[in-house]
Scaffold this motif. Sequence first.
Motif, PDB file in Angstrom:
ATOM      1  N   ILE A 178       0.855  -1.181   0.000  1.00  0.00           N
ATOM      2  CA  ILE A 178       0.000   0.000   0.000  1.00  0.00           C
ATOM      3  C   ILE A 178       0.890   1.229   0.000  1.00  0.00           C
ATOM      4  O   ILE A 178       1.747   1.396   0.869  1.00  0.00           O
ATOM      5  N   GLY A 200      -2.025   5.495  -0.152  1.00  0.00           N
ATOM      6  CA  GLY A 200      -3.448   5.190  -0.147  1.00  0.00           C
ATOM      7  C   GLY A 200      -3.925   4.220  -1.197  1.00  0.00           C
ATOM      8  O   GLY A 200      -5.108   3.893  -1.249  1.00  0.00           O
ATOM      9  N   THR A 201      -3.016   3.742  -2.045  1.00  0.00           N
ATOM     10  CA  THR A 201      -3.398   2.815  -3.115  1.00  0.00           C
ATOM     11  C   THR A 201      -2.755   1.451  -2.885  1.00  0.00           C
ATOM     12  O   THR A 201      -1.567   1.367  -2.555  1.00  0.00           O
ATOM     13  N   GLN A 202      -3.537   0.385  -3.049  1.00  0.00           N
ATOM     14  CA  GLN A 202      -3.008  -0.961  -2.946  1.00  0.00           C
ATOM     15  C   GLN A 202      -2.599  -1.446  -4.335  1.00  0.00           C
ATOM     16  O   GLN A 202      -3.373  -1.391  -5.282  1.00  0.00           O
ATOM     17  N   TYR A 203      -1.365  -1.916  -4.434  1.00  0.00           N
ATOM     18  CA  TYR A 203      -0.816  -2.326  -5.721  1.00  0.00           C
ATOM     19  C   TYR A 203      -0.735  -3.841  -5.829  1.00  0.00           C
ATOM     20  O   TYR A 203      -0.386  -4.539  -4.872  1.00  0.00           O
TER      21      TYR A 203
END
Length: 298
Positions: free
Chosen positions: A12, A15-18
């Motif tokens: 993460i 704020g973004t999950q990759y």
Amino acid sequence: QICYTCDGPPVIFLGTQYSFSEITISVENTDDVGTIPTNIYLLTNLSHFHINNVHGLSGTIPSEFGLLTLVTHFELTRTSVSGTIPSEFGGFSNLIRLNLINVLIGGEIPSGLALIPTLSIRLQNNSISMAQNEYSDPICNRIDSNTCSGTWISNQICPKCDGSISPSPSPTNLPFTFLGETYLFSVTEIDPLNNYNPGTIPTNIYQLTRLTYFKMSYENFLYGTIPSEVGLVSTLGVFQIYSSSVSGTMPSEFGRCSSLFVFELLTNSISGTIPVEFGVLTNIQYFTFIVMPTLSGT
């Protein structure tokens, strides 16, 4: 779904999950706050890491980043990242570009980066130490002039790459200075980002015998004319000038640039006619003129 037993916790970032199969991470102009996670090494396919104008990004570059051997581009611009460049970066055998601009990073360039012949480096507005002594630079720590093939360092001179062995190079070995930045003659790309210095294209551009990519974007304060000497850069493949105050005419010498495949002019003051010499360039794929009312021809 993610198998935590197999792969560990998700990556993460801001704020973004990759996904673990992620190839590119590109984040620009966001107010998100965070650090580069240490488990970023789980993104084993990652090749591009580009962060621009994210002041909420702080912390350091984790050494675990060095485990991502497929990385070709690493760029941090206008962030609050500090610390040093991890020595593990020397293992990036595929690294093509390393940009660190307006960051809080200091220390020295890892000597291992000198072993990457394809690497281009841009360092600007940071605390990174460029020179080990008066005559040498960490990225030029070998006598072999090929050590720095393809590299360039903003506002620095690399004497070993440009054939000079004294602090005062002769006129023939003076560096190529453009928009307030100094380039090595072995530079392959010129694409100034966030550069607001006014200037013209120097007539000694012909000395950049490996230059393949020349792009001036909207934020550059470029004026003057396109020098005819650009036609001597036989390796030039891409030439783009967007929204500048460049005037004059298009040099017919462009007809000598046999490698040219992209030529684009957008919102400039160039006038006259398109030289017929462009007709001999068989590799041209993109030949574009937009908002150029004073230019004519086919």
